[in-house]
Design a protein around this motif. Structure first.
Motif, short mmCIF file in Angstrom:
data_model
loop_
_atom_site.label_atom_id
_atom_site.label_comp_id
_atom_site.label_asym_id
_atom_site.label_seq_id
_atom_site.Cartn_x
_atom_site.Cartn_y
_atom_site.Cartn_z
N TYR A 126 -5.78 4.85 -1.17
CA TYR A 126 -6.17 6.11 -0.57
C TYR A 126 -6.90 6.94 -1.62
CZ TYR A 126 -2.25 8.24 -3.07
OH TYR A 126 -1.39 8.69 -4.04
N ASN A 127 -7.56 7.98 -1.16
CA ASN A 127 -8.30 8.86 -2.07
C ASN A 127 -7.42 10.00 -2.57
OD1 ASN A 127 -10.72 7.38 -1.71
ND2 ASN A 127 -11.02 8.40 0.24
N ILE A 128 -6.99 10.87 -1.66
CA ILE A 128 -6.18 12.03 -2.02
C ILE A 128 -4.89 12.07 -1.22
CG2 ILE A 128 -6.14 14.57 -2.10
CD1 ILE A 128 -9.16 14.53 -2.37
N LEU A 129 -4.97 11.74 0.06
CA LEU A 129 -3.81 11.86 0.95
C LEU A 129 -3.23 10.48 1.25
CD1 LEU A 129 -5.16 14.46 3.54
CD2 LEU A 129 -3.67 14.90 1.59
N PRO A 130 -1.98 10.22 0.88
CA PRO A 130 -1.32 8.96 1.29
C PRO A 130 -0.79 9.09 2.71
CG PRO A 130 0.13 10.24 -0.13
CD PRO A 130 -1.13 11.03 -0.02
N LEU A 131 -1.59 8.68 3.67
CA LEU A 131 -1.25 8.90 5.07
C LEU A 131 -0.39 7.80 5.66
CD1 LEU A 131 -4.73 10.17 6.29
CD2 LEU A 131 -2.66 11.53 5.95
N ASP A 132 -0.05 6.78 4.90
CA ASP A 132 0.79 5.72 5.41
C ASP A 132 2.25 6.11 5.30
OD1 ASP A 132 1.44 5.24 2.65
OD2 ASP A 132 -0.48 4.22 2.51
N SER A 133 3.11 5.23 5.75
CA SER A 133 4.55 5.54 5.74
C SER A 133 5.10 5.68 4.33
CB SER A 133 5.32 4.44 6.49
OG SER A 133 5.05 3.16 5.89
N ALA A 134 4.54 4.94 3.37
CA ALA A 134 5.04 5.02 2.01
C ALA A 134 4.69 6.35 1.35
CB ALA A 134 4.48 3.87 1.17
N GLY A 135 3.70 7.03 1.84
CA GLY A 135 3.30 8.29 1.22
C GLY A 135 3.88 9.52 1.87
N ALA A 136 4.76 9.33 2.85
CA ALA A 136 5.30 10.50 3.54
C ALA A 136 6.13 11.38 2.64
CB ALA A 136 6.14 10.03 4.74
N SER A 137 6.71 10.81 1.60
CA SER A 137 7.57 11.59 0.71
C SER A 137 6.80 12.26 -0.42
CB SER A 137 8.66 10.69 0.12
OG SER A 137 8.08 9.62 -0.62
N GLN A 138 5.49 12.00 -0.51
CA GLN A 138 4.71 12.61 -1.57
C GLN A 138 4.63 14.13 -1.38
OE1 GLN A 138 3.34 10.96 -4.21
NE2 GLN A 138 4.26 9.06 -3.49
N SER A 139 4.50 14.84 -2.51
CA SER A 139 4.50 16.30 -2.45
C SER A 139 3.36 16.83 -1.60
CB SER A 139 4.39 16.88 -3.87
OG SER A 139 5.48 16.48 -4.66
N ILE A 140 2.20 16.21 -1.70
CA ILE A 140 1.05 16.74 -0.98
C ILE A 140 1.22 16.61 0.52
CG2 ILE A 140 -0.27 14.56 -1.02
CD1 ILE A 140 -2.76 16.29 -1.56
N MET A 141 1.98 15.59 0.94
CA MET A 141 2.22 15.40 2.36
C MET A 141 3.31 16.33 2.90
SD MET A 141 -0.05 13.29 3.13
CE MET A 141 0.41 13.16 4.85
N GLN A 142 4.00 17.06 2.01
CA GLN A 142 5.03 18.00 2.43
C GLN A 142 4.47 19.41 2.66
OE1 GLN A 142 8.17 17.15 3.24
NE2 GLN A 142 7.47 15.05 2.86
N LEU A 143 3.21 19.61 2.31
CA LEU A 143 2.60 20.90 2.61
C LEU A 143 2.55 21.11 4.12
CD1 LEU A 143 -0.41 21.14 0.13
CD2 LEU A 143 1.66 22.50 0.12
#
Length: 1502
Positions: A186-203
């Motif tokens: 991915y470039n900036i946003l991990p939009l898959d299931s593994a990236g749901a816990s990333q800080s940027i996806m919690q905004l």
């Protein structure tokens, strides 16, 4: 898992040695140089490189598998570079086979790779996956590597016929396959299931945008489109658009790591759209309602959606309005579906843009594509039925994978490619091919809709890529060109007039008016006399002729694009020619003929117009009608808001008026300044032009009128040469020579006046803006003393404010910055007290006072309970305390105690209105008459005041030691981590790279700080930013903490910032303003016209006759006019803006000193030299085209450049022109009469000699070690070797003079007829030397017959014959008959001596005549050389090109010797080299640098 069971292709054979013996570096397989057709094996080679150190045999098997796969992909090795790559890889395999076998751990290859795969999966992949803070990038790369290893393992097992694979291996492979799909790049946003816990996806804003994008309710999916994802609900709106319109599914972009397959355009634009929505959402004000009340009710604010939509479709809506079409952004009635429809439209546009490739440079073409596809999208969602088929509307190009790329973008790209190929790398004139702008202009007309949708192949836009087959003929018609719609860039110097026609017209009319007034001899105040006004009215006739010229140029310069123009556009240009021609006929007729013979009826109609000062009434009426469009334009200029409305209007009458005045184009409409800015602009230019015209009239034009009349009155001219018109009157040649440089200066000095007025205006603005008011740190420190008074003035209410009511909170709310400053000062005061005071009782008292103050502030009763009159006293005490704390003088401890006691007394006794009970209980009443001196004095065993306080050390080294918690240097070197910190600390102060990286990191910190100020609460702000940057473990794990949100915002924005920085660094640009080009050329052109005019006067005898006439009559104005200096020296006024800038910022005395220092450092020489570079290449570009980047030598050079390199770089741009000007000055010194003595000559030509010296010797003056003798010797050897080299195919220009000479003529090979014509025409000026000088030779004996000039050509012919004989003799005899060749040269030499003897004996030839002959014939030979180069095909056809080349080499020798000789003479004197080094490195000497080491280093590198 069928794909695993089937496995990859089997290794079928062992490598066999190829016949090829090409040796490639082993790095070929590790550095992304795999041929593009074999891109799918790059990740296999990467894995082999990574594991080679640990398991060489496994790496060998990976490379072997890559080789087999490459052979299957391209069995015939037909791809570019495939054969070489496969050969090199095969050689590598043969070389590594034996060594890898010896290092094999297991018995067979199958067990070897199975063992390593099991080890890699268990000990690395699984261990990495189980880590709490596992890096997602490492995980993704690990699973990709594991997938490659299993692929190779399966192939090895098939080769060695291993029938079964261990079950745990199969299970691991399935796990790897699943995780590979999860950990996608991915470039900036991990939009898959593994990236749901990333800080940027919690905004919350990101989550809201994602939820809106995944709202696919009500959409009908194709049944065969990714059914498993449809069932899982894992598809979003962009996936639906991909299914409907066939956007790209998979591209190999290598963004994440070398072998990464970056998923489609859809994935990129998904992140793009989410980030756009989240960024706009986070900036909304007022803030929307909290988004996290319930996870199921996340909603995206409509304001954010509308903001993004407005930004994306602003140009599209403007385009639709311009073409009179209704846009396709149609929204449904139901509010629930509106946001989904908006998201679909935005997603569709971004997908079109993302897949458009180079078509992105045609924005209106994208609008056309989006317009049709959005219309189809509306039909799909509305369920519209086709009238033709009766079925639901479907996309025209279908939803197949990559259908949009193949069927929409590819045909458009082929048009771009075809036009780019037609340009032949810019060698073809611009009128013969179309660039991006030309093709984009096709979509500025409603005719573009004739292409239809789907786009028709036979449309005009695809004309260049269409081969029209003739139905009944055996040949195919050649494809045409798309053509240009509006502006056609025809290569001609007439563009200088056409592009600035209003400026040229205004200047020409003003010049005509001033000349008429000056010639009449009346004062400018008396211009309304009868005859003067009649003559002045002729300027309208001149304006009519200039307008006719402009209309002719509009027609012919745009002629190549007329086949794309509408009939109305062609009609407008033809009508303009007719109308302008009619005015050019009518106005002169009415001006010349009286109205007395006119019809009686017309006389009666015009009877109210009596003759105004002798001007015919009909002429006045004609002029009035002629000026009507100008008056209308003036009104529109005065009222820009009216013009802006007219240009954007769709009324037909307005469009008709605009149709006549200017073509209606899409861009540039309504771009006008405000009324106030226009008034300032007008006043500025009115004052400037008034000053310019006053100067031109009184200094340039009027002083020349009387000398001109005198010159025209001279009747008997004794010509020295053959005059073709000896009886011509008025001596127009002398008049033109006198006026031409003045007129050129008149046209160019606007730039000088602009420099003067902009300097004055900038100085006034800078003075009012208080620019440079604080120039030193001392002045800055002095301003701090006034800060308390300023705070007191603005914070303490006056009596009037008290009556009206005053509130701190209200005042703070007015200015957020003042509020922050006061709070920071207050908090700093508390920190100082808490650090300084240690006594328990004192701390309690201070705490009670602070609590009381903050309580009153919160209740808004502070001014009622505290008296502000004593605030300045308290501030003064605190400033004094801070000063003592800064010095940390322990002897002033008692003063500190007294200051603290005084401050306490001021607060409790003078400021507090009410007594505080807690203070009374502690024994400190504000009504107690006895002061409490024991406070802060430290009477107890424990001190009440800590002075000096324990603060951080001031020096950087102590700061660094304290950060590392080390007390001495030895402790730093004991810990490895401390050593690393030490290296970074040193690098920060000494290395640019570390500073650059650290500066990039500061971007991220700045983004986090900005996000903190936007998102933090007041209590968090009071705690400080540092408390957030050092989070607790709980905050680190929490994805909703402020720390996590700051990290997320930084991730979202910093990646974009860093990407833009990288992109910006890769862009190379530079711009040159056309007015600057014009002024530069005019300066040099003025010098040429001035000198050639003087050469004409001196050689012809006109100057001598005029000077004799002036002396005989005592005519001082005429003598002054003939000996006037060139006004080019006015260019020194261009330095005024720099003087004003430095003067305002640092003082005018400093500015004057800087100007003097710059002159001593030869800044004027460098500026004059760079002027020559620009003028040469600008002039060449105007005549022949081929604009490209040219270096001007602005860099700081410490390496010595060889003479040959300087000669190659500056020969044509500076040396040739400098030598030409030098010959002009020498010829004028010999034959001129106006400057009779040396002093007059020096004053007369000083500025031009400065130009000559700068152009000839500046490269050597600014060349380090340019006057060092050994360098001179080396440079001479290098130059002679270079100029003697004959070159050939593939020989670079820096190795051979011949190759360089051919490159210097490259512009002539691609120029047009006009370019060659002007090259020849400009070369004719060199014949003037020979024509004039031969009549001054003693051998001519005063004969002015044309025969003398004809006989002089015998010398040229003889020289050419000798050169041809030598050239032919060298070819035939130099190799095998050396004696014959030497005898030939001996005979030629003897013949030359005999000829000279005859001339000396019988024709009175002198030594002076020989030197004069060189001055006459050298320019003629150069002219012949230039003309031969321009006519190269003709010269080659006659077999004379070898002689031309020999002549060119001879001239290069002469020019090189002429320039090199003075440099060599100066190199004899050692002090010259020392002076040059000191001059070049003056600042470095003052700083103590050792220049010789720098120069020596440059020498070693050579």
């Amino acid at each position: 898992m069928s794909n695993l069971e089937s496995g990859p292709q089997v290794l079928t054979r062992r490598p066999s040695r190829s016949a090829a013996t090409t040796v490639f570096s082993t790095e070929v397989f590790d550095n992304e140089v795999v041929p593009s057709s074999l891109g799918s094996i790059a990740h296999i080679l990467r894995v082999a490189t990574e594991i080679e150190a640990e398991r060489p045999r496994v790496a060998y098997l990976c490379r072997f598998y890559a080789f087999e796969k490459a052979h299957r992909l391209d069995p015939s090795s037909s791809g570019r570079g495939v054969r070489q790559f496969k050969t090199a890889l095969l050689q590598r395999l043969e070389r590594d086979n034996a060594s890898s076998l010896t290092s094999r751990v297991k018995k067979t290859d199958a067990r070897e790779i199975e063992s390593f795969y099991r080890q890699y999966y268990e000990h690395y992949v699984r261990a990495l996956d189980k880590m709490e803070e596992a890096d997602r990038g490492q995980l993704g790369k690990a699973y990709q590597t594991a997938g490659v290893l299993f692929e190779v393992l399966w192939a090895v097992n098939k080769t060695e016929k291993v029938e079964e694979v261990a079950p745990e291996i199969i299970a691991a492979a399935r796990d790897v396959q699943e995780k590979k799909e999860i950990y996608v790049p991915y470039n900036i946003l991990p939009l898959d299931s593994a990236g749901a816990s990333q800080s940027i996806m919690q905004l919350e804003e990101v989550k809201a945008a994602v939820a809106a994008l995944w709202n696919t309710r009500g959409l009908n999916w194709p049944t065969a489109f990714e059914q498993h994802r449809q069932k899982a609900g894992d598809l979003d709106l962009l996936d639906w658009l991909r299914a409907m319109f066939g956007f790209q599914a998979l591209i190999n972009n290598g963004f994440w790591f070398n072998s990464c397959l970056q998923r489609d355009n859809v994935r990129n634009q998904r992140e793009h759209l989410i980030l756009l929505l989240a960024n706009n959402h986070i900036r909304l004000h007022p803030k929307p309602e909290p988004l996290n009340k319930a996870c199921a009710n996340l909603s995206l604010d409509e304001r954010a959606v509308d903001a993004v939509m407005s930004s994306l479709f602003k140009n599209y809506k403007t385009w639709c309005k311009y073409l009179g079409r209704k846009h396709s952004l149609r929204l449904p009635q139901g509010p629930q579906e509106v946001q989904q429809r908006k998201m679909l439209y935005m997603g569709l546009y971004l997908l079109i843009w993302g897949e458009a490739a180079n078509v992105r440079f045609m924005p209106e073409c994208l609008c056309y594509i989006f317009h049709n596809m959005a219309y189809e999208l509306h039909g799909l969602l509305a369920g519209n039925v086709s009238i033709v088929t009766g079925e639901n509307i479907k996309p025209s190009y279908g939803g197949d994978d990559e259908a949009f790329l193949r069927k929409v973008i590819t045909p458009l790209y082929r048009v771009i490619e075809k036009e780019a190929n037609n340009s032949r790398n810019g060698q073809v004139p611009h009128s013969a091919w179309c660039n991006y702008d030309d093709l984009n202009e096709y979509f500025w007309s409603s005719d573009c809709f004739s292409l239809g949708w789907p786009m028709r192949d036979d449309g005009n836009f695809f004309k260049s890529t269409r081969d029209v087959a003739q139905a009944r003929k055996a040949y195919r018609k050649k494809s045409g060109s798309t053509g240009k719609s509006y502006f056609v860039e025809t290569r001609t110097f007439w563009h200088i007039f056409r592009s600035y026609d209003r400026m040229w017209t205004f200047y020409i009319l003003a010049l005509q008016a001033m000349t008429i007034i000056a010639w009449s001899g009346v004062s400018p105040l008396n211009i309304f006399q009868k005859d003067i006004l009649y003559d002045l009215s002729s300027i309208f006739i001149t304006a009519a002729f200039l307008r006719f010229l402009q209309s002719i140029l509009d027609l012919f310069l745009n002629f190549p694009g007329y086949h794309r123009w509408r009939f109305t556009d062609v009609l407008r240009n033809l009508l303009k020619i007719v109308v302008s021609f009619a005015w050019a006929i009518v106005l002169p007729l009415f001006y010349v003929h009286s109205f007395s013979m006119g019809p009686d009826k017309i006389k009666d109609v015009l009877s109210f117009l009596r003759q105004v000062k002798g001007i015919p009434p009909l002429y006045i009426v004609a002029v009035a009608f002629y000026l009507l469009p100008n008056l209308l334009a003036a009104v529109l200029f005065i009222f820009p808001m009216l013009r802006r409305w007219i240009e954007n209007s769709d009324w037909h009458i307005i469009r008709f008026l605009l149709w006549w005045s200017q073509p209606r184009i899409y861009v540039g409409r309504g771009m006008h300044e405000s009324q106030f800015a226009l008034i300032k602009y007008t006043i500025f230019w009115v004052l400037l032009l008034c000053s310019k015209f006053a100067f031109s009239y009184f200094i340039q034009i009027k002083p020349l009128v009387k000398p001109t009349k005198d010159i025209m009155s001279i009747r008997r001219i004794q010509y020295v040469w053959h005059e073709f018109f000896p009886n011509a009157k008025n001596n127009y040649g002398a008049v033109v020579s006198l006026w031409a440089p003045v007129i050129l200066i008149y046209f160019m000095d606007t730039q000088i006046w602009y420099a003067i007025f902009s300097t004055l205006y900038g100085g006034v603005v800078g003075a009012f803006d208080r620019l440079g008011e604080i120039r030193t740190l001392g002045m800055l420190r002095s301003r701090f003393q006034s800060l308390p008074g300023a705070f007191n003035t603005y914070l303490v209410p006056s009596d009037k404010m008290k009556k009206r009511g005053f509130s701190f909170s209200k005042r703070f709310a007015e200015d957020e910055y003042m509020k922050c400053a006061v709070i920071e000062c207050y908090e700093s005061f508390k920190v100082v007290l808490s650090t300084l005071v240690a006594g328990e009782n004192e701390k309690r008292i201070i705490g009670i006072i602070i609590k009381e103050i903050e309580s009153n502030i919160s209740k808004n009763t502070f001014l009622a309970n505290f008296r502000m009159g004593s605030l300045p006293t308290l501030c003064k005490k605190f400033v004094e305390l801070v000063g003592i704390l800064k010095d940390s003088d322990i002897s002033k401890r008692d003063i500190v105690v007294l200051l603290l006691q005084d401050m306490l007394e001021v607060i409790t006794r003078d400021m507090m209105v009410n007594e505080i009970r807690e203070l009374v209980e502690l024994g400190h009443s504000n009504k107690d008459s006895v002061p409490r001196k024991q406070l802060f004095a430290g009477t107890d065993p424990k001190p009440a005041t800590v002075f000096p306080p324990v603060v951080t050390a001031q020096w950087e080294e102590q700061n660094f030691m304290e950060r590392l918690n080390c007390k001495n240097d030895h402790e730093v070197w004991e810990i490895e981590e401390n050593i690393l910190h030490l290296r970074h600390w040193v690098s920060l102060r000494g290395q640019t790279l570390c500073r650059t990286v650290r500066g990039m990191m500061y971007y991220r910190r700045a983004l986090k700080l900005q996000a903190f100020l936007d998102m933090a609460s007041e209590s968090e702000i009071l705690e400080g930013y540092k408390a957030i940057t050092v989070p607790s473990e709980e905050d680190k794990k929490s994805k909703r903490s402020l720390y996590a949100q700051l990290e997320a915002v930084a991730d979202m924005k910093f990646t974009y910032v860093a990407t833009c920085q990288n992109y910006g660094n890769q862009k190379r640009s530079g711009d040159r303003r056309a007015t600057d080009i014009l002024n530069l050329m005019m300066v040099v052109l003025t010098v040429y016209v001035f000198l050639y005019g003087r050469l004409y006067l001196s050689l012809s005898g006109l100057e001598q006759s005029i000077v004799k006439f002036a002396r005989a009559k005592g005519n001082n104005p005429l003598k002054a006019a003939m000996a006037s200096q060139s006004l080019v020296q006015l260019g020194l006024l261009m330095a005024l803006p720099m003087v004003m800038e430095i003067g305002l910022e640092r003082g005018f005395r400093t500015a004057l000193g800087d100007i003097i220092i710059m002159q001593l450092q030869l800044a004027a020489v460098f500026f004059t030299f760079s002027l020559g570079t620009k003028v040469h290449y600008f002039g060449r570009t105007i005549l022949h085209g081929g604009a490209k980047y040219r270096a001007t030598g602005r860099g700081f050079v410490v390496r010595h450049e060889k003479f040959a390199e300087n000669y190659r770089m500056y020969s044509r741009s500076h040396f040739v022109k400098g030598l030409e000007l030098m010959m002009l000055l020498i010829a004028y010194q010999i034959y001129g009469s106006a400057a009779s003595d040396p002093i007059s000559y020096i004053l007369f030509t000083f500025s031009i000699w400065f130009l000559v010296v700068s152009w000839l010797f500046a490269p050597f003056l600014f060349n380090p070690s340019g006057f060092e003798w050994q360098k001179i010797v080396d440079d001479w050897e290098d130059w002679t070797k270079w100029i003697s080299s004959r070159g050939g195919i593939g020989v670079p220009a820096n190795k051979s003079w011949q190759s360089w000479w051919e490159e210097e003529q490259e512009h002539l090979q691609f120029t047009g007829f006009l370019g060659r014509f002007w090259e020849i025409f400009l070369s004719l000026r060199f014949f003037l030397y020979q024509y004039g000088i031969v009549y001054h030779l003693r051998v001519a004996n005063g004969n002015t017959s044309i025969i003398v000039y004809g006989l002089s050509w015998l010398v040229i012919v003889a020289a050419m014959i000798i050169l041809k004989i030598v050239s032919m003799g060298r070819k035939k005899f130099s190799a095998d008959f050396q004696l014959m060749f030497r005898l030939l040269k001996l005979f030629l030499f003897i013949g030359f001596i005999v000829t000279l003897g005859i001339l000396f004996t019988f024709l009175s030839l002198t030594v002076g005549d020989i030197f004069a002959s060189l001055l006459a014939f050298m320019p003629t030979g150069w002219a012949l050389l230039q003309i031969s180069q321009a006519c190269r095909p003709v010269v080659k056809a006659f077999g004379m090109w070898g002689s031309v080349k020999a002549l060119g080499r001879g001239y290069e020798y002469i020019m090189g010797l002429t320039i090199f000789a003075p440099v060599t003479i100066l190199a004899w004197f050692p002090f010259v080299s020392e002076f040059q080094t000191r001059l070049l490195f003056n600042q470095a000497f003052s700083r103590g640098l050792q220049i010789q080491r720098i120069l020596a280093g440059g020498k070693k590198q050579q």
